[in-house]
Design an enzyme around this catalytic site. Structure first.
Site, PDB file in Angstrom:
ATOM      1  CG  ASP A   8      -0.312   0.234   2.521  1.00  0.00           C
ATOM      2  OD1 ASP A   8       0.949   0.242   2.580  1.00  0.00           O
ATOM      3  OD2 ASP A   8      -1.027   0.427   3.511  1.00  0.00           O
ATOM      4  CB  CYS A  65       1.119  -2.371   4.690  1.00  0.00           C
ATOM      5  SG  CYS A  65       0.924  -3.361   6.179  1.00  0.00           S
ATOM      6  CB  THR A  67       2.350  -2.397  10.884  1.00  0.00           C
ATOM      7  OG1 THR A  67       1.147  -2.875  10.241  1.00  0.00           O
ATOM      8  CG2 THR A  67       2.077  -1.050  11.538  1.00  0.00           C
ATOM      9  CG  HIS A  98      10.537 -24.363  11.765  1.00  0.00           C
ATOM     10  ND1 HIS A  98      10.610 -24.377  13.136  1.00  0.00           N
ATOM     11  CD2 HIS A  98      11.786 -24.691  11.328  1.00  0.00           C
ATOM     12  CE1 HIS A  98      11.835 -24.700  13.527  1.00  0.00           C
ATOM     13  NE2 HIS A  98      12.576 -24.885  12.442  1.00  0.00           N
ATOM     14  CG  HIS A 133       9.298 -28.376  10.476  1.00  0.00           C
ATOM     15  ND1 HIS A 133       9.077 -27.798  11.702  1.00  0.00           N
ATOM     16  CD2 HIS A 133      10.611 -28.721  10.451  1.00  0.00           C
ATOM     17  CE1 HIS A 133      10.205 -27.772  12.393  1.00  0.00           C
ATOM     18  NE2 HIS A 133      11.154 -28.334  11.649  1.00  0.00           N
TER      19      HIS A 133
HETATM   20  C1  RB5 Z   1      -1.675   2.849   6.480  1.00  0.00           C
HETATM   21  O1  RB5 Z   1      -1.689   4.047   7.178  1.00  0.00           O
HETATM   22  C2  RB5 Z   1      -1.403   1.705   7.433  1.00  0.00           C
HETATM   23  O2  RB5 Z   1      -2.505   1.495   8.249  1.00  0.00           O
HETATM   24  C3  RB5 Z   1      -1.064   0.454   6.653  1.00  0.00           C
HETATM   25  O3  RB5 Z   1       0.051   0.684   5.858  1.00  0.00           O
HETATM   26  C4  RB5 Z   1      -0.726  -0.769   7.469  1.00  0.00           C
HETATM   27  O4  RB5 Z   1       0.223  -0.478   8.452  1.00  0.00           O
HETATM   28  C5  RB5 Z   1      -1.852  -1.557   7.968  1.00  0.00           C
HETATM   29  O5  RB5 Z   1      -1.703  -2.581   8.639  1.00  0.00           O
END
Ligand code: RB5
Length: 146
Positions: A8, A65, A67, A98, A133
């Site tokens: 994203d 993304c 996180t 694994h 595994h």
């Molecule tokens: C976008 O702001 C953020 O929420 C997205 O990149 C991600 O971290 C979602 O899990």
């Protein structure tokens, strides 16, 4: 090996760095977007990468993304996907050895570029160990069929 890659807006810059790394290291890849830093919804491209992997258009996937969490949750909704969010190389190796993870997810806002590329390198060069595994991964596949 052909890699499906996607992100994203929160993972766009790291996705571009990973593409350079893949190119430099001779990996074939296909970019499923996003193609700029304009805000978009992470499930959309996570799903495109997951589809590319389950249809065997690509062998493995990498999704980024902010996180790594959202794309991991989304990709894991697709039957046959084992997406692993990794922020360290130990987990990246174990995810392949694994868990036979077929998608790696990363958080651009969590790991720096150097560590992220090392995670990608370790994940791509580690192999599933099978044996005990495999029995466990097969149980995950059975859960999908319930
Ligand atoms: C976008 O702001 C953020 O929420 C997205 O990149 C991600 O971290 C979602 O899990």
């Amino acid at each position: 090996m052909r890699i499906a890659i996607g992100s994203d807006h929160g993972g766009y810059n790291l996705k571009e760095e990973i593409k350079l790394f893949l190119r430099e290291n001779g990996y074939d890849f296909k970019d499923y977007g996003t193609f700029d830093t304009k805000s978009c919804d992470y499930p959309d491209n996570a799903f495109k990468v997951a589809q590319a992997v389950v249809t065997e258009e690509c062998d493995k996937g990498i999704i980024v993304c902010g996180t790594g969490i959202g794309v991991s949750i989304a990709a894991n909704k697709v039957s046959g996907i084992r997406a692993a969010l990794c922020s360290d190389t130990f987990s990246a190796r174990a995810a392949r050895e694994h868990n036979d993870a077929n998608i790696l997810t990363l958080g651009e806002r969590v790991v720096g570029k150097g560590l992220a590329l090392e995670i990608v390198r370790v994940w791509l060069t580690s192999s599933f160990l099978g044996g005990r595994h495999k029995k466990r991964v097969d149980k995950i596949t059975l859960l999908e069929q319930r």
